[in-house]
Design an enzyme around this catalytic site. Structure first.
Site, mmCIF file in Angstrom:
data_model
loop_
_atom_site.group_PDB
_atom_site.id
_atom_site.type_symbol
_atom_site.label_atom_id
_atom_site.label_comp_id
_atom_site.label_asym_id
_atom_site.label_seq_id
_atom_site.Cartn_x
_atom_site.Cartn_y
_atom_site.Cartn_z
ATOM 1 N N TYR A 1 13.761 16.840 -28.800
ATOM 2 C CA TYR A 1 13.870 18.193 -29.349
ATOM 3 C C TYR A 1 14.529 19.155 -28.348
ATOM 4 O O TYR A 1 15.389 19.949 -28.726
ATOM 5 C CB TYR A 1 12.476 18.692 -29.757
ATOM 6 C CG TYR A 1 12.523 19.840 -30.740
ATOM 7 C CD1 TYR A 1 12.978 19.653 -32.042
ATOM 8 C CD2 TYR A 1 12.128 21.123 -30.368
ATOM 9 C CE1 TYR A 1 13.048 20.700 -32.942
ATOM 10 C CE2 TYR A 1 12.184 22.177 -31.266
ATOM 11 C CZ TYR A 1 12.645 21.954 -32.549
ATOM 12 O OH TYR A 1 12.717 22.996 -33.437
ATOM 13 N N TYR B 1 6.432 23.120 -38.068
ATOM 14 C CA TYR B 1 6.974 22.146 -39.015
ATOM 15 C C TYR B 1 5.805 21.603 -39.823
ATOM 16 O O TYR B 1 4.850 21.085 -39.236
ATOM 17 C CB TYR B 1 7.620 20.971 -38.267
ATOM 18 C CG TYR B 1 8.969 21.269 -37.672
ATOM 19 C CD1 TYR B 1 9.095 21.961 -36.475
ATOM 20 C CD2 TYR B 1 10.134 20.844 -38.298
ATOM 21 C CE1 TYR B 1 10.335 22.219 -35.915
ATOM 22 C CE2 TYR B 1 11.387 21.090 -37.756
ATOM 23 C CZ TYR B 1 11.476 21.784 -36.562
ATOM 24 O OH TYR B 1 12.703 22.042 -36.020
ATOM 25 N N PRO C 1 19.218 19.434 -40.872
ATOM 26 C CA PRO C 1 18.820 20.475 -39.906
ATOM 27 C C PRO C 1 17.418 20.309 -39.323
ATOM 28 O O PRO C 1 17.046 21.056 -38.411
ATOM 29 C CB PRO C 1 18.916 21.764 -40.726
ATOM 30 C CG PRO C 1 18.836 21.342 -42.146
ATOM 31 C CD PRO C 1 19.396 19.971 -42.225
ATOM 32 N N LYS D 1 19.846 20.030 -34.450
ATOM 33 C CA LYS D 1 20.823 19.445 -33.519
ATOM 34 C C LYS D 1 22.281 19.842 -33.775
ATOM 35 O O LYS D 1 23.120 19.679 -32.896
ATOM 36 C CB LYS D 1 20.738 17.906 -33.582
ATOM 37 C CG LYS D 1 19.456 17.343 -33.017
ATOM 38 C CD LYS D 1 19.467 17.377 -31.501
ATOM 39 C CE LYS D 1 18.100 17.219 -30.902
ATOM 40 N NZ LYS D 1 17.584 18.355 -30.175
ATOM 41 N N HIS E 1 10.867 29.142 -26.187
ATOM 42 C CA HIS E 1 9.656 28.464 -26.657
ATOM 43 C C HIS E 1 9.390 27.237 -25.789
ATOM 44 O O HIS E 1 10.264 26.396 -25.631
ATOM 45 C CB HIS E 1 9.827 27.969 -28.091
ATOM 46 C CG HIS E 1 9.890 29.064 -29.104
ATOM 47 N ND1 HIS E 1 9.933 28.831 -30.449
ATOM 48 C CD2 HIS E 1 9.902 30.423 -28.964
ATOM 49 C CE1 HIS E 1 9.980 29.984 -31.091
ATOM 50 N NE2 HIS E 1 9.969 30.965 -30.207
HETATM 51 C C1 LIG Z 1 25.423 25.982 -44.875
HETATM 52 C C2 LIG Z 1 24.928 25.500 -43.545
HETATM 53 C C3 LIG Z 1 23.654 25.859 -43.110
HETATM 54 C C4 LIG Z 1 23.177 25.377 -41.894
HETATM 55 N N1 LIG Z 1 21.918 25.699 -41.525
HETATM 56 C C5 LIG Z 1 21.421 25.184 -40.395
HETATM 57 C C6 LIG Z 1 20.098 25.472 -40.014
HETATM 58 O O1 LIG Z 1 19.391 26.176 -40.715
HETATM 59 N N2 LIG Z 1 19.624 24.901 -38.869
HETATM 60 C C7 LIG Z 1 20.408 24.092 -38.091
HETATM 61 O O2 LIG Z 1 19.949 23.616 -37.044
HETATM 62 N N3 LIG Z 1 21.688 23.833 -38.417
HETATM 63 C C8 LIG Z 1 22.202 24.351 -39.539
HETATM 64 N N4 LIG Z 1 23.476 24.070 -39.883
HETATM 65 C C9 LIG Z 1 24.286 23.257 -38.956
HETATM 66 C C10 LIG Z 1 25.029 24.109 -37.911
HETATM 67 O O3 LIG Z 1 25.149 25.423 -38.336
HETATM 68 C C11 LIG Z 1 26.388 23.451 -37.649
HETATM 69 O O4 LIG Z 1 26.135 22.200 -37.046
HETATM 70 C C12 LIG Z 1 27.332 24.279 -36.770
HETATM 71 O O5 LIG Z 1 27.818 25.383 -37.488
HETATM 72 C C13 LIG Z 1 28.505 23.419 -36.270
HETATM 73 O O6 LIG Z 1 29.489 24.237 -35.698
HETATM 74 P P1 LIG Z 1 31.039 23.879 -35.869
HETATM 75 O O7 LIG Z 1 31.763 24.927 -35.096
HETATM 76 O O8 LIG Z 1 31.257 22.464 -35.561
HETATM 77 O O9 LIG Z 1 31.331 24.016 -37.417
HETATM 78 P P2 LIG Z 1 31.339 25.311 -38.344
HETATM 79 O O10 LIG Z 1 30.297 26.261 -37.911
HETATM 80 O O11 LIG Z 1 31.300 24.807 -39.735
HETATM 81 O O12 LIG Z 1 32.750 25.981 -38.042
HETATM 82 C C14 LIG Z 1 33.950 25.470 -38.568
HETATM 83 C C15 LIG Z 1 34.907 26.621 -38.779
HETATM 84 O O13 LIG Z 1 36.152 26.132 -39.222
HETATM 85 C C16 LIG Z 1 36.628 26.963 -40.265
HETATM 86 N N5 LIG Z 1 37.580 26.207 -41.075
HETATM 87 C C17 LIG Z 1 37.325 25.223 -41.978
HETATM 88 N N6 LIG Z 1 38.462 24.765 -42.505
HETATM 89 C C18 LIG Z 1 39.462 25.461 -41.930
HETATM 90 C C19 LIG Z 1 40.876 25.432 -42.087
HETATM 91 N N7 LIG Z 1 41.465 24.609 -42.955
HETATM 92 N N8 LIG Z 1 41.609 26.286 -41.358
HETATM 93 C C20 LIG Z 1 41.038 27.129 -40.460
HETATM 94 N N9 LIG Z 1 39.691 27.200 -40.286
HETATM 95 C C21 LIG Z 1 38.919 26.355 -40.999
HETATM 96 C C22 LIG Z 1 35.373 27.367 -41.016
HETATM 97 O O14 LIG Z 1 35.538 28.546 -41.783
HETATM 98 C C23 LIG Z 1 34.408 27.574 -39.854
HETATM 99 O O15 LIG Z 1 34.409 28.894 -39.360
HETATM 100 C C24 LIG Z 1 23.991 24.563 -41.084
HETATM 101 C C25 LIG Z 1 25.288 24.225 -41.506
HETATM 102 C C26 LIG Z 1 25.748 24.672 -42.718
HETATM 103 C C27 LIG Z 1 27.137 24.264 -43.162
#
Ligand SMILES: Cc1cc2nc3c(=O)[nH]c(=O)nc-3n(C[C@H](O)[C@H](O)[C@H](O)COP(=O)(O)OP(=O)(O)OC[C@H]3O[C@@H](n4cnc5c(N)ncnc54)[C@H](O)[C@@H]3O)c2cc1C
Length: 394
Positions: free
Chosen positions: A388, A204, A296, A300, A75
């Site tokens: 953005y 938006y 969200p 970011k 986009h």
């Molecule tokens: C419910 C939800 C909806 C979202 N929706 C949006 C959206 O619509 N738009 C947007 O821009 N962003 C969204 N986000 C934000 C975005 O998805 C996150 O910023 C992104 O997933 C970050 O990635 P991460 O790998 O840091 O964390 P995560 O994706 O949370 O990955 C962390 C991983 O660690 C694992 N874990 C946790 N504890 C343990 C443990 N004790 N032992 C082993 N493994 C463990 C979890 O199962 C998970 O797989 C959303 C986040 C959430 C939580």
């Protein structure tokens, strides 16, 4: 107790942990990724879907661009809608050709798991009772159970990529961690629908009834969000109510409206801003949602997670190559600067586009004035576009 050793123990197989594992593997650094959920659960979790230019460039640079380039939707612009009209912001024209790409987080995760499997590198799902220990010393450890058996992994470093509710951040001595937090008095009700997107760019929208976002995941799947109460019960939202509310909040006077279709997934996403600092304690490094959460609205969260692990992998590579700890020492400060920029942008987008129960008519008019200024000033549009599409990776 089964005992193993690795250079970098990675807790969590979300985008942060999986991308870190991939980047380290490309640098010849050994790692083990441990995840408490199942592989199917991790792949099917529907979350973010907007990749900044820097995230797309990184995916291409590290050999993960094939499906992204084929299936991702690039986009160049974004729409802001209010008072019944849509206004396009031409992000590419305002940022020297940078844009965003719509490609679901679960697709990114799928590509990363495939790369990890192809590399025959260690990735274990379904571990339980995971703890990090000995983080004060030179050889931190991860202990956990797998298939009912206890394991211990001795590491040079541990990467806490285990999200907001993980165990790594809480292992850092409480008095050494400073946290900043804001909870918002609203949440997002999100749906995925089998409906061809009726706009080829995101919309938006601020409406008197609250915020709505029109987005998409593919040429046949639309992703839509509605501002709702933080304790909203999804059972109170039958499909007809969701479509009616989306139509009301999104339709514009030029006749544009979202296409409807079968709703295949729905859920409520809380809105929170959170920062933990520092992002490092001795040989434990926090990355992604483990260290910071953004609402969200600015899209970011996933991109910040990727920026963190890109920086961390470069720092670890420099350490293993030359013994230099300079980049490791800078990891937290550099990351916090990027995090706070993303926090500012995400908070600003959220405040400008959502209504709050404590608002009075003045607040609504002020918001409209903000939006009016945004879509009529090249400087204001450039500011939104720059944030953005995202700053280049550090
Ligand atoms: C419910 C939800 C909806 C979202 N929706 C949006 C959206 O619509 N738009 C947007 O821009 N962003 C969204 N986000 C934000 C975005 O998805 C996150 O910023 C992104 O997933 C970050 O990635 P991460 O790998 O840091 O964390 P995560 O994706 O949370 O990955 C962390 C991983 O660690 C694992 N874990 C946790 N504890 C343990 C443990 N004790 N032992 C082993 N493994 C463990 C979890 O199962 C998970 O797989 C959303 C986040 C959430 C939580």
């Amino acid at each position: 107790m089964k005992r193993f050793r690795t250079q970098v123990g990675i807790v969590g197989a979300g985008p942060a942990g999986l991308m870190l594992g991939h980047l380290l593997h490309r640098q010849g650094i050994d790692s083990i990724i441990l995840e408490n959920r199942s592989q199917d659960y991790v792949i099917e979790r529907v979350r973010a879907g907007v990749l900044e230019q820097g995230t797309v460039d990184l995916m291409n640079d590290v050999g993960l661009g094939t499906r992204l380039n084929r299936e991702g939707l690039r986009h160049d612009g974004v729409y802001i809608a209010f008072a019944g009209a849509r206004h396009r912001i031409d992000m590419a024209a305002l940022t020297g050709g940078r844009g965003i790409t719509v490609y679901g987080q679960n697709e990114v995760v799928k590509d990363l798991i495939a790369a990890r499997t192809a590399a025959n590198a260690q990735l274990h799902f379904g571990v339980t009772d995971l703890r990090v220990t000995d983080i004060e010393g030179p050889e931190p450890r991860i202990v956990f159970n797998r298939n009912g058996e206890p394991y211990e992994i001795a590491c040079d470093f541990i990467a806490g990529c285990d999200g907001f509710h993980g165990v790594c951040r809480t292992s850092i001595p409480h008095e050494l961690l400073r946290t900043y937090e804001r909870e918002y008095p609203f949440a997002w009700l999100g749906i995925l629908a089998d409906a061809p997107p009726s706009s080829d760019e995101l919309v938006y929208s601020l409406h008197e009834r609250g915020f709505a976002l029109f987005s998409m995941r593919s040429p046949t799947v639309t992703r839509l969000y509605l501002q709702c109460a933080p304790d909203e019960q999804i059972a109170d939202w039958p499909d007809e109510r969701i479509w009616s509310e989306l139509e009301t909040r999104l339709s514009t006077s030029d006749g544009w409206r979202p296409n409807q279709g079968r709703i295949v997934q729905k859920g409520v996403t809380p809105m929170r801003s959170f920062v933990a600092e520092p992002m490092r304690y001795r040989r434990l490094f926090l990355a992604g949602d483990a260290a910071h959460i953004v609402p969200p609205t600015g899209a970011k969260g996933l991109n910040l997670a990727v920026a963190d692990v890109c920086r961390l992998s470069n720092a670890l590579a420099a350490y293993y190559k030359s013994g230099s700890e300079t980049l490791l020492d800078q990891y937290s400060d550099t990351g916090l600067r990027r995090t706070w920029r993303a926090q500012r942008f995400s908070w600003w987008m959220t405040s400008m586009l959502h209504k709050s129960d404590s608002d009075n008519p003045f607040d609504h008019q002020r918001r409209l004035a903000d939006l009016e200024y945004l879509v009529s000033s090249r400087a204001a549009m450039t500011s939104l576009a720059e944030s953005y599409v995202g700053a280049p990776l550090d």
